[in-house]
Design a protein around this motif. Structure first.
Motif, PDB file in Angstrom:
ATOM      1  N   GLN A 141       4.912  -2.686  -6.625  1.00 33.26           N
ATOM      2  CA  GLN A 141       5.730  -1.519  -6.958  1.00 33.26           C
ATOM      3  C   GLN A 141       5.185  -0.264  -6.280  1.00 33.26           C
ATOM      4  N   ARG A 142       3.877  -0.160  -6.221  1.00 27.77           N
ATOM      5  CA  ARG A 142       3.255   0.972  -5.517  1.00 27.77           C
ATOM      6  C   ARG A 142       3.659   0.977  -4.052  1.00 27.77           C
ATOM      7  N   ASP A 143       3.638  -0.186  -3.403  1.00 32.05           N
ATOM      8  CA  ASP A 143       3.979  -0.244  -1.985  1.00 32.05           C
ATOM      9  C   ASP A 143       5.465  -0.039  -1.745  1.00 32.05           C
ATOM     10  N   LEU A 144       6.298  -0.422  -2.712  1.00 27.46           N
ATOM     11  CA  LEU A 144       7.725  -0.112  -2.594  1.00 27.46           C
ATOM     12  C   LEU A 144       7.939   1.398  -2.584  1.00 27.46           C
ATOM     13  N   THR A 145       7.245   2.088  -3.484  1.00 23.83           N
ATOM     14  CA  THR A 145       7.376   3.547  -3.564  1.00 23.83           C
ATOM     15  C   THR A 145       6.871   4.203  -2.290  1.00 23.83           C
ATOM     16  N   ALA A 146       5.755   3.680  -1.763  1.00 19.80           N
ATOM     17  CA  ALA A 146       5.156   4.244  -0.548  1.00 19.80           C
ATOM     18  C   ALA A 146       5.832   3.744   0.720  1.00 19.80           C
TER      19      ALA A 146
END
Length: 409
Positions: A113-118
């Protein structure tokens, strides 16, 4: 038995994208228990089952261990004691390594989820390096999520995989499968940029890789570099929502420019024939489907003549239609013209320009098809003509019909 939604459906749900196929992982079960519950086994390499009502795939949680080179070099272990976290860590990218429980809880042990946001494509673990298909998959995801970047450590890992020769063990069918899917994404150029950056393009598609750095005449190609032009053509094909056959033809249309003698650059006289020769080798090597290879061959040989078709008289236009087999295969000829439009508009500053040859040759084909060949043949036979003479009579009638074609711009 615990069941979790996994992979692309979870990722796309978080992105607000609908339509992804849903895949499920089953923890704490056995093949026998799945069959007893009514699931139908379909997996060959590992236990996968189809739901008795929805037909969706349910896979037993599993681990993988590298046992050889390439895509098939794995040993699979599926057992009730394999945890969800152990199943997720074997996946390729963090954005694909999330799960969702029945109550909606997100299980995200690797920061997807962090990498989706970034907007970052990042490998889950060092085991990414064990499967060269993952390079192709990542490149395909880059074409789909074209605003995402590739994490630096993932880029380094892919370069090392190429250096270690892992991509050399990919089977042609799998390369084509991923290539075809990537060509159909929103921005196909990103796939090739990623493959080129890690060195995989030179190993898998050397004919395409060779186009970067090859100059073209600036009055026709303000972008100058042939590789840059190719990427613009592919993205134009996506913009025009072209089918796979057209996108593959775009990929192969200019291969011959990489073999133009240095002393005649930036002119590329005769590159069409050289493109067709290189394309045949590529087709054979990757076992390209017939519909794609046939269209690509016509486009490679004739795109220059189609671009210049406004200068042709009725007889020359008829010969062009015949070389393209347009009279027998009008639908394929429509795809030929679309590929040529992508080529013409896939140039810096040409993106919004009209492409008159397409409409003119569509009209030419309608005129040629309007000839009543049965009547012409019957008249020729009645006049005592035979064999080739009858065909020549039909050709003259078509040429007469094409005399109504207005001159091109």
């Amino acid at each position: 038995m615990q069941i979790y939604l996994v992979g692309g459906a979870v990722r796309d749900g978080l992105l607000g994208i609908r339509g992804s196929d849903r895949d499920w992982v089953v923890v704490g079960s056995t093949p026998e228990a799945m069959v007893a519950a009514g699931y139908r086994p379909v997996g060959k390499d590992f236990p996968v089952f189809l739901h008795p009502q929805t037909g969706e795939e349910y896979a037993l949680a599993r681990t993988e261990r590298k046992s050889g080179h390439g895509y098939h070099g794995f040993q699979i272990y599926a057992s009730p004691d394999v945890t969800l976290e152990e199943d997720l860590i074997r996946r390729d990218l963090t954005i694909n390594a999330m799960a969702q429980a029945a109550d909606g809880q997100l299980i995200d042990p690797h920061g997807g989820q962090r990498d989706l946001t970034a907007r970052v494509l990042r490998h889950v673990s060092p085991s990414f390096a064990e499967d060269p298909v993952r390079i192709l998959r990542l490149a395909r995801f880059a074409a789909r999520f074209h605003t995402f970047s590739v994490a630096d450590d993932t880029q380094t890992l892919m370069r090392q995989m190429v250096a270690d020769g892992e991509v050399d063990h990919l089977v042609p069918e799998r390369v084509w499968q991923e290539l075809a899917r990537g060509l159909m994404e929103a921005q196909p150029s990103r796939m090739f940029e990623v493959l080129r950056a890690c060195g995989a393009l030179a190993r898998l598609l050397p004919e395409v890789h060779a186009l970067w750095g090859v100059p073209q005449r600036a009055e026709y190609h303000p972008e100058v570099d042939t590789g840059v032009h190719l990427m613009m053509v592919l993205d134009m094909a996506a913009h025009l929502q072209a089918p796979l056959t057209v996108r593959y033809a775009c990929l192969g249309h200019d291969l011959g420019k990489a073999t133009t003698p240095a002393d005649v650059l930036p002119r590329h006289i005769g590159h069409e024939g050289r493109s067709a020769q290189l394309l045949k080798k590529l087709n054979d090597r990757l076992r390209i489907p017939n519909d794609c290879r046939e269209l690509a061959d016509v486009v490679a040989r004739e795109h220059g003549n189609i671009h210049r078709s406004g200068e042709l008289n009725a007889a020359a236009v008829l010969r062009l239609l015949e070389r393209c087999d347009a009279i027998r295969k009008p639908q394929r000829f429509e795809e030929v013209l679309l590929a040529c439009e992508c080529d013409a508009r896939g140039r810096l500053g040409f993106e919004d320009r009209p492409y008159p040859p397409r409409a003119r040759l569509q009209q030419a084909l309608r005129l040629a098809l309007s000839v009543d060949t049965a009547s012409v043949s019957a008249a020729a036979i009645a006049a005592g003509q035979k064999g080739p003479a009858i065909g020549q009579a039909v050709a003259r009638a078509r040429e007469d019909a094409l005399s109504a074609l207005p001159p091109g711009p």
